[in-house]
Design a protein around this motif. Structure first.
Motif, PDB file in Angstrom:
ATOM      1  N   VAL A  41       3.905   3.356  -1.304  1.00 24.12           N
ATOM      2  CA  VAL A  41       2.936   3.168  -0.219  1.00 24.12           C
ATOM      3  C   VAL A  41       2.118   4.443  -0.143  1.00 24.12           C
ATOM      4  O   VAL A  41       2.661   5.525   0.102  1.00 24.12           O
ATOM      5  N   HIS A  42       0.812   4.329  -0.361  1.00 23.77           N
ATOM      6  CA  HIS A  42       0.016   5.542  -0.482  1.00 23.77           C
ATOM      7  C   HIS A  42      -1.429   5.269  -0.063  1.00 23.77           C
ATOM      8  O   HIS A  42      -1.799   4.128   0.262  1.00 23.77           O
ATOM      9  N   SER A  43      -2.237   6.314  -0.099  1.00 16.97           N
ATOM     10  CA  SER A  43      -3.636   6.237   0.286  1.00 16.97           C
ATOM     11  C   SER A  43      -4.444   7.190  -0.578  1.00 16.97           C
ATOM     12  O   SER A  43      -3.938   8.239  -1.022  1.00 16.97           O
ATOM     13  N   GLU A  44      -5.705   6.852  -0.785  1.00 14.55           N
ATOM     14  CA  GLU A  44      -6.594   7.747  -1.527  1.00 14.55           C
ATOM     15  C   GLU A  44      -6.800   9.068  -0.799  1.00 14.55           C
ATOM     16  O   GLU A  44      -7.128  10.080  -1.425  1.00 14.55           O
ATOM     17  N   ASP A  45      -6.628   9.074   0.527  1.00 15.26           N
ATOM     18  CA  ASP A  45      -6.812  10.295   1.305  1.00 15.26           C
ATOM     19  C   ASP A  45      -5.520  11.087   1.479  1.00 15.26           C
ATOM     20  O   ASP A  45      -5.521  12.132   2.117  1.00 15.26           O
ATOM     21  N   ALA A  46      -4.414  10.576   0.938  1.00 21.33           N
ATOM     22  CA  ALA A  46      -3.146  11.291   1.013  1.00 21.33           C
ATOM     23  C   ALA A  46      -3.008  12.210  -0.203  1.00 21.33           C
ATOM     24  O   ALA A  46      -3.933  12.347  -1.014  1.00 21.33           O
ATOM     25  N   GLY A  88      10.637  -0.528 -14.563  1.00 22.78           N
ATOM     26  CA  GLY A  88      11.137  -1.730 -13.921  1.00 22.78           C
ATOM     27  C   GLY A  88      10.115  -2.400 -13.032  1.00 22.78           C
ATOM     28  O   GLY A  88       8.921  -2.072 -13.070  1.00 22.78           O
ATOM     29  N   PRO A  89      10.555  -3.346 -12.206  1.00 21.93           N
ATOM     30  CA  PRO A  89       9.649  -4.021 -11.268  1.00 21.93           C
ATOM     31  C   PRO A  89       9.001  -3.009 -10.327  1.00 21.93           C
ATOM     32  O   PRO A  89       9.645  -2.051  -9.879  1.00 21.93           O
ATOM     33  N   LYS A  90       7.727  -3.232 -10.021  1.00 17.29           N
ATOM     34  CA  LYS A  90       7.021  -2.227  -9.225  1.00 17.29           C
ATOM     35  C   LYS A  90       5.966  -2.881  -8.363  1.00 17.29           C
ATOM     36  O   LYS A  90       5.411  -3.924  -8.707  1.00 17.29           O
ATOM     37  N   GLU A  91       5.698  -2.226  -7.239  1.00 17.27           N
ATOM     38  CA  GLU A  91       4.697  -2.706  -6.291  1.00 17.27           C
ATOM     39  C   GLU A  91       3.988  -1.492  -5.705  1.00 17.27           C
ATOM     40  O   GLU A  91       4.619  -0.471  -5.419  1.00 17.27           O
ATOM     41  N   PHE A  92       2.675  -1.615  -5.539  1.00 17.63           N
ATOM     42  CA  PHE A  92       1.888  -0.511  -4.975  1.00 17.63           C
ATOM     43  C   PHE A  92       1.129  -1.043  -3.762  1.00 17.63           C
ATOM     44  O   PHE A  92       0.360  -1.994  -3.878  1.00 17.63           O
ATOM     45  N   VAL A  93       1.358  -0.460  -2.619  1.00 21.25           N
ATOM     46  CA  VAL A  93       0.626  -0.799  -1.403  1.00 21.25           C
ATOM     47  C   VAL A  93      -0.338   0.341  -1.107  1.00 21.25           C
ATOM     48  O   VAL A  93       0.092   1.458  -0.768  1.00 21.25           O
TER      49      VAL A  93
END
Length: 297
Positions: free
Chosen positions: A238-243, A258-263
């Motif tokens: 879980v991340h942001s371009e401004d972080a 492995g399995p991956k997801e990006f929020v």
């Protein structure tokens, strides 16, 4: 209703102190070990995330690393990635042995730098079945050169660290600089950062705002990006371009085995520590991820 227990557990030759947040309900719950930013104590952000996870049905452990907060260990406030990875291993062992925890359903949540340390443990710890990384600080030597002033900047910090190490070995004296300061150019983060300096946020009495200068080599040399291909567990970011360093998060995510997801969401790095809607967004995503990847039998 969530309850919290003050707990202690062994980590080699020291005893660590933590808070175990337990959900309401009968039967063992899936367990999550939680940790926060470099130099932090559990009260800064790990407690907040652990409590929110417990509200959502997980047994969540936040704790102070060796030499930090309420935990034992010398020297104090000394950032050693490999030591923090070792502490996480022992925290997982505590969860495995706790009667309120389902030892077959264990995950880890790391905020900021703890994303590196949780990943460092998970590559060699099959007891961890799932990872959630919130506003992850994920670096390698190349990124450190970008962040800390190129080859010259890194060399300067390593030289300072060598002098501090020699002083410590000769006299047992630890040289500290502030973690955060807009007026001290030697500070680990030489900026006025409200989260760390505001007593209503992270500027708490439990956190002394000091960085052991001799810790720079371990931090600068730690290559978390290289861990990604070795991770086979499901991983949520879980991340942001401004972080902080989103390119590091992207490179890490791309290399995961492995399995991956990006929020991707919004907010600067520090809003993920204690502000809304970032904390709820991150906790909801993590809870849903753990529910999917730590299913009951």
């Amino acid at each position: 209703m969530t309850t919290v227990q003050k707990v202690k557990f062994s980590a080699g030759d020291v005893t660590l102190t933590g808070n175990l947040f337990l959900p309401d309900g009968a039967g063992p719950a899936p367990g999550i070990v939680v940790a926060g930013t470099w130099t932090s104590v559990k009260e800064l952000m790990a407690d907040r995330y652990a409590e929110r996870l417990a509200d959502r049905g997980f047994a969540a452990l936040s704790f102070d690393f060796t030499g930090y907060g309420e935990s034992e260990g010398e020297p104090r406030d000394y950032e050693v990635p490999e030591l923090k990875v070792r502490d996480i291993y022992h925290a997982v062992t505590f969860l495995v042995e706790h009667p309120a925890v389902d030892a077959a359903r264990l995950g880890a949540l790391g905020v900021c730098a703890a994303a590196m340390y949780m990943s460092g443990n998970a590559v060699d710890d099959p007891r961890i079945r799932s990872l959630a990384l919130v506003a992850p600080w994920l670096h390698d030597p190349d990124i450190c050169r970008e962040v800390y002033g190129g080859e010259e900047g890194v060399a300067g910090k390593l030289a300072e660290a060598a002098r501090a190490r020699a002083k410590y070995e000769a006299a047992g004296e630890v040289e500290y600089v502030p973690v955060v300061s807009g007026s001290d150019p030697r500070a680990a983060m030489p900026f006025d950062i409200d989260f760390y300096l505001n007593p209503d946020r992270g500027g708490l009495p439990q956190w002394p705002n000091r960085f052991a200068v001799m810790a720079w080599p371990g931090w600068l040399d730690y290559d978390s990006i290289s861990l990604a291909p070795r991770l086979t567990q499901p991983v949520l970011l879980v991340h942001s371009e401004d972080a902080a360093i989103p390119d590091g998060a992207r490179r890490f995510h791309a290399a995961l085995a492995g399995p991956k997801e990006f929020v991707w969401t919004e907010g600067d790095q520090f809003t993920f520590y204690d502000q809304e809607p970032q904390v709820t967004t991150a906790v909801d995503a993590a809870a849903a991820h753990f529910a999917r990847t730590l299913p009951s039998e």
